[in-house]
Design an enzyme around this catalytic site. Structure first.
Site, short mmCIF file in Angstrom:
data_model
loop_
_atom_site.label_atom_id
_atom_site.label_comp_id
_atom_site.label_asym_id
_atom_site.label_seq_id
_atom_site.Cartn_x
_atom_site.Cartn_y
_atom_site.Cartn_z
CG ASP A 154 75.37 -1.56 57.36
OD1 ASP A 154 75.22 -1.07 59.03
OD2 ASP A 154 75.37 -0.44 56.94
CG ASP A 156 69.85 1.30 59.42
OD1 ASP A 156 68.46 1.18 59.69
OD2 ASP A 156 70.65 1.22 60.90
#
Length: 425
Positions: A154, A156
Site C-alpha cells: 500500500d 499511504d
C-alpha cells in the site's frame, strides 16, 4: 477518561480482527495466573531467582499457546485442501477466520518477538493486539523466506506518511532495491487513481524510488520487469522504464486486466458512481460536514475542505452509509468495488486490491498466493481497502512506515541467514 461510548465504539465488529482478539484471550489466561506484579521493591537478594521464575513460566505458557495455534492452522489448511474447511477446529473456534496461504511457525515467531519486546516480562500489561499482530507478521515472513516472488505495498501509511511521497531520504528505498536485487517483483498498490498515461502524478508519489532505481546497479530486467505500480486499486498499471521521461511506462489494459474488469460496462460504472456520489452528498448535508466531492473516471471521493479535518467517527459513518446503500443497489451486483476510510477522506473505487493482486499474479506468469505478500495498514473487515488482499495473498499488517522498514529488515535478515546456512554467501 474513557467514556462508555468510546468503549462500546471500539468493540464494534467492524473495528476488530476476530482471530487476533481470540489469540489475545488465550494469552490473557497465563498472564493472569503467572504474572506477579511487584509492589515492594527491595535491594537484590537471594530471592531474585525466585522472582524471575514467573516470567519464565509465562514465557513457556505463551510459547505453548502459539504452538497449539500453529497446529490448529495446519489442521485448517489440511481441511481447506480437502474441501472440508468448515470442519476445521479453528473454523469452529473462530468462524470468521479466512484463508491461510502458508503454514505459520507461530511458536518460533513468538520467541523471536519475545527477544525484541520481552512480552512475558510485563507484569501489568497483558499481551496486546500489537503483540499478536507483530507475531503473526513475523511468522508470515518466516514462512516466505524461500518462496517469495511478488511483494506488493500500500502507499499511504505503509511506504510513506499519509498524503506524503517516497522522497529520496525515505529509509524504505534501500530495502525495496534489495528486494529487486533478489529478483523479487515489487509492486505498489495504491488507491490513488490517475488516468494520465505519462504517469506524471504517480511519479510525484514515488519519485525518490524511481530516481534511486535509475542510479542503482540493478539490471534492466530487474528494473523494468520487476518494479510495477498499480493505481486506482486495480485500474491503472505502469512499470519502471529508463526510457520514459517520468520513469514510468503505461501498460495497456488488454495486456493485464482480468476478464471481470474488462467486462464492465461504462453505463454500469456511471450508474454505480452516481449512487455513491448521491450518498456522499447526503452525508455531507445531514452531518454538515466541511467537505467536497471529487469525481473521477472510476472513483468518487469526499475530501475535507482546505484547513478542515473530519473525525474518525464522521469518516466511518460515511463509509458505512455508502457501503450499506451500495450493497442493496442492483448495479452493485455487476460491479466489484471498494469503499474505504482513507484516514482523512472517504473513497469509493471500482475494483479492489484482491483484483489488483490477482491481476499482477496473472500478468507476471501465474504467481501463486503462497508466493505473494501484500503489506498494508488497512486490514480491518469494513472500510479498509487492504482487507480483500487477504483473499489473494499472504499479508503483513503494519501500522506505520517505520514498521514497514522493520518488517523488510526482518525478512532480508531471514533470507541472509537462510543463504548462509546453504553456503550461498
Amino acid at each position: 477518561m474513557t467514556t462508555r461510548y468510546r468503549v462500546e465504539y471500539a468493540l464494534k465488529s467492524h473495528r476488530r480482527d476476530n482471530f487476533i482478539e481470540w489469540i489475545k484471550g488465550l494469552l490473557a489466561v497465563p498472564f493472569v495466573l503467572h504474572s506477579q506484579p511487584r509492589v515492594n521493591p527491595s535491594p537484590a537478594t537471594e530471592n531474585d531467582v525466585a522472582w524471575k521464575a514467573p516470567s519464565t513460566d509465562t514465557r513457556s505458557r505463551y510459547a505453548e499457546i502459539f504452538h497449539d495455534i500453529e497446529e490448529l492452522v495446519d489442521d485448517h489448511i489440511a481441511h481447506a485442501e480437502q474441501g472440508t474447511v468448515d470442519q476445521s477446529k479453528l473454523k469452529l473456534l473462530v468462524p470468521s477466520v479466512g484463508t491461510f496461504w502458508t503454514k505459520l511457525p507461530l511458536e518460533r515467531a513468538f520467541l523471536a518477538n519475545e527477544e525484541r519486546r520481552a512480552i512475558s516480562a510485563r507484569r501489568f500489561v497483558a499481551p496486546s493486539f500489537n503483540d499478536v499482530r507483530l507475531t503473526l507478521n513475523s511468522a508470515q515472513l518466516m514462512a516466505l523466506v524461500d518462496d517469495l516472488k511478488l511483494i506488493t505495498f500500500d502507499g499511504d501509511v505503509t511506504l510513506y506518511n499519509d498524503g506524503g511521497a517516497l522522497s529520496p531520504d525515505n529509509p524504505v528505498i534501500p530495502r525495496l532495491i534489495a528486494l529487486l536485487r533478489a529478483d523479487i517483483h515489487v509492486g505498489i498498490l495504491t488507491a490513488a487513481g490517475y488516468e494520465e498515461k505519462n504517469g506524471v502524478k504517480y511519479r510525484e508519489r514515488i519519485y525518490g524510488l524511481l530516481d534511486a532505481v535509475a542510479a542503482s546497479d540493478l539490471t534492466e530486467e530487474q528494473k523494468k520487469r520487476r518494479l510495477i505500480l498499480l493505481g486506482g486499486e486495480s485500474n491503472y498499471l505502469l512499470r519502471y522504464s529508463s526510457e520514459a521521461e517520468t520513469g514510468l511506462e503505461w501498460v495497456d489494459e488488454e495486456e493485464w486486466q482480468l476478464d471481470v474488469m474488462k467486462a464492465l460496462k461504462d453505463e454500469d460504472i456511471h450508474q454505480f458512481l452516481d449512487i455513491a456520489e448521491t450518498v456522499l452528498r447526503e452525508c455531507i448535508d445531514m452531518m454538515r460536514l466541511p467537505a467536497t466531492i471529487l469525481r473521477k473516471g472510476k472513483a468518487v471521493g469526499m475530501n475535507p475542505t482546505p484547513g478542515k479535518t473530519l473525525s474518525r467517527e464522521q469518516l466511518e459513518e460515511v463509509v458505512l452509509a455508502v457501503q450499506r446503500t451500495l450493497m442493496f443497489a442492483e448495479v452493485s451486483q455487476r460491479i466489484p468495488f471498494c469503499a474505504f476510510n482513507g484516514g482523512a477522506d472517504v473513497w469509493v473505487d471500482i475494483g479492489d486490491k484482491r483484483l489488483g493482486v490477482v491481476s499482477l499474479q496473472n500478468w507476471l506468469g501465474g504467481i501463486h498466493g503462497r508466493c505473494t505478500l501484500h503489506v498494508g495498514d488497512q486490514f480491518l473487515s469494513l472500510g479498509h481497502n487492504d482487507f480483500k488482499a487477504r483473499l489473494a495473498a499472504t499479508t503483513v499488517w503494519i501500522a506505520s512506515p517505520s514498521e514497514t522498514v522493520e518488517a523488510l529488515d526482518e525478512y532480508l535478515e531471514l533470507r541472509r541467514r537462510a543463504s548462509s546456512c546453504l553456503g550461498l554467501t
